[in-house]
Write an enzyme that holds these catalytic residues in place. Structure first.
Site, short mmCIF file in Angstrom:
data_model
loop_
_atom_site.label_atom_id
_atom_site.label_comp_id
_atom_site.label_asym_id
_atom_site.label_seq_id
_atom_site.Cartn_x
_atom_site.Cartn_y
_atom_site.Cartn_z
N ASN A 9 0.86 -1.18 0.00
CA ASN A 9 0.00 0.00 0.00
C ASN A 9 0.90 1.23 0.00
OD1 ASN A 9 -1.79 2.05 0.56
ND2 ASN A 9 -2.38 1.31 2.59
N TRP A 10 1.01 1.86 -1.16
CA TRP A 10 1.93 3.00 -1.29
C TRP A 10 1.40 4.24 -0.58
CZ3 TRP A 10 4.20 3.19 -6.99
CH2 TRP A 10 4.81 1.97 -7.28
N LYS A 11 0.13 4.24 -0.22
CA LYS A 11 -0.51 5.41 0.39
C LYS A 11 -0.26 6.65 -0.48
CE LYS A 11 -0.25 3.15 4.82
NZ LYS A 11 -0.31 3.26 6.27
N HIS A 96 -9.68 0.78 4.60
CA HIS A 96 -8.43 1.00 5.34
C HIS A 96 -8.70 1.92 6.54
CE1 HIS A 96 -4.39 2.37 6.31
NE2 HIS A 96 -3.97 1.26 5.72
N GLU A 98 -7.17 4.34 7.68
CA GLU A 98 -7.00 5.78 7.42
C GLU A 98 -8.24 6.34 6.73
OE1 GLU A 98 -3.16 5.41 5.53
OE2 GLU A 98 -2.36 4.80 7.49
N GLU A 168 -5.59 -5.43 10.19
CA GLU A 168 -4.58 -4.42 10.50
C GLU A 168 -4.93 -3.72 11.81
OE1 GLU A 168 -2.48 -2.99 6.66
OE2 GLU A 168 -4.31 -1.83 6.87
N GLY A 174 2.02 2.01 10.88
CA GLY A 174 2.94 3.14 10.80
C GLY A 174 3.58 3.53 12.12
N SER A 214 3.11 -2.34 10.33
CA SER A 214 4.56 -2.38 10.57
C SER A 214 5.22 -3.71 10.19
CB SER A 214 4.87 -2.01 12.03
OG SER A 214 4.42 -0.69 12.31
N GLY A 235 2.82 -1.25 4.35
CA GLY A 235 2.84 0.19 4.06
C GLY A 235 4.27 0.67 3.90
N GLY A 236 4.81 1.23 4.96
CA GLY A 236 6.14 1.85 4.92
C GLY A 236 7.21 1.01 4.23
P1 PGA Z 1 2.56 0.12 7.75
O1 PGA Z 1 1.12 0.33 7.04
O2 PGA Z 1 3.16 -1.13 7.17
O3 PGA Z 1 3.34 1.35 7.41
O4 PGA Z 1 2.29 -0.01 9.21
C1 PGA Z 1 0.29 -0.76 6.74
C2 PGA Z 1 -1.00 -0.26 6.16
O5 PGA Z 1 -1.48 0.80 6.56
O6 PGA Z 1 -1.59 -0.92 5.28
#
Ligand code: PGA
Length: 253
Positions: A9-11, A96, A98, A168, A174, A214, A235-236
């Site tokens: 997930n590049w966000k 998600h 967010e 998640e 994050g 994470s 994500g990251g």
């Molecule tokens: P993260 O994000 O790996 O940076 O914790 C995961 C996500 O939000 O899908």
């Protein structure tokens, strides 16, 4: 045996040229070895078509990070399922945390999006997870039950076959705090059992449940080694080709 699926997930990261660079590096890294699992990248809308073009003839599939549930119309700033399909993408992240917290998406809205994606032929990566407050308050399972039940309202068992679930825990996204493999496995087993109750044992056995929050090269193998963890939503650590490729290498073979 369920195939594991690793999604990135590049966000809101990577402009067009950065997207080209990252996709090319992933493609080069993947063609050198058999991935042994499915790989999906979810760039921002603006990079979908370009990433899809570069990813052709590679194991990389492309997904979006969101969509709106209407077919078309006066919805300024929104993107429809058919628009996503026209870029070549096959998956879409829905629900998600967010989107839930920053953009106020409810379980009912997420359910509409899931049903629209399915009827259009897109495969949803449906995210669920509890906040730190909910975990500490002992309501994790209630929260997960509600999100799964309401998100999958009026989804048929046949349609469920096109859904990937992603657990998640919000407190792990994050933050650098990962759920321990045992903590994650416990919730994954709970979700699979819930799918038995809502659908059937066969559907539960088949459905892919990813873990997200994470995930990095250092913890991926242990998480992916759990019996009910069928992949990761990253994500990251997916923003650098090397770390995403290392996570892909950690899949159950
Ligand atoms: P993260 O994000 O790996 O940076 O914790 C995961 C996500 O939000 O899908």
């Amino acid at each position: 045996m369920r195939k594991q699926i690793i999604a990135g997930n590049w966000k809101m990261f990577n402009n067009l040229s950065e997207s080209v660079e990252l996709t090319a590096a992933l493609k080069a890294g993947l063609s050198a070895k058999d991935a042994g699992c499915e790989v999906i990248v979810c760039p921002p809308f603006t990079s979908l078509e370009t990433v899809h073009t570069i990813a052709k003839d590679s194991p990389i599939q492309v997904g979006a990070q969101n969509m709106y549930f209407e077919e078309n119309g006066a919805y300024t700033g929104e993107i429809s399922a058919s628009m996503l399909l026209s870029t070549g993408c096959t998956h879409v992240i829905l629900g998600h945390s967010e989107r839930r917290t920053i953009f106020g998406e409810s379980d009912a809205v997420i359910n509409k999006k899931i049903k629209k994606a399915l009827s259009a032929g897109l495969k949803p990566i449906f995210c669920i997870g509890e906040t730190l407050q909910e975990r500490e308050g002992g309501t994790t399972f209630d929260v997960i039950r509600k999100q799964v039940t309401e998100g999958l309202q009026n989804v048929s068992e046949a349609e469920l076959g096109n859904i990937i679930l992603a657990y998640e825990p919000v407190w792990a996204i994050g933050t650098g705090k990962t759920a321990t493999p045992a903590q994650a496995q416990e919730v994954h087993a709970f979700i699979r059992d819930l799918i038995v109750k809502l659908f059937s044992a066969a559907a539960a056995e088949k459905i892919v449940i990813q873990y997200g929050g994470s995930v990095k090269p250092e913890n991926a193998a242990e998480l992916l080694g759990q019996p009910d963890i069928d992949g990761a939503l990253v994500g990251g650590a997916c923003l650098k080709a090397n770390s995403f490729l290392k996570i892909i290498e950690s899949c159950r073979k």
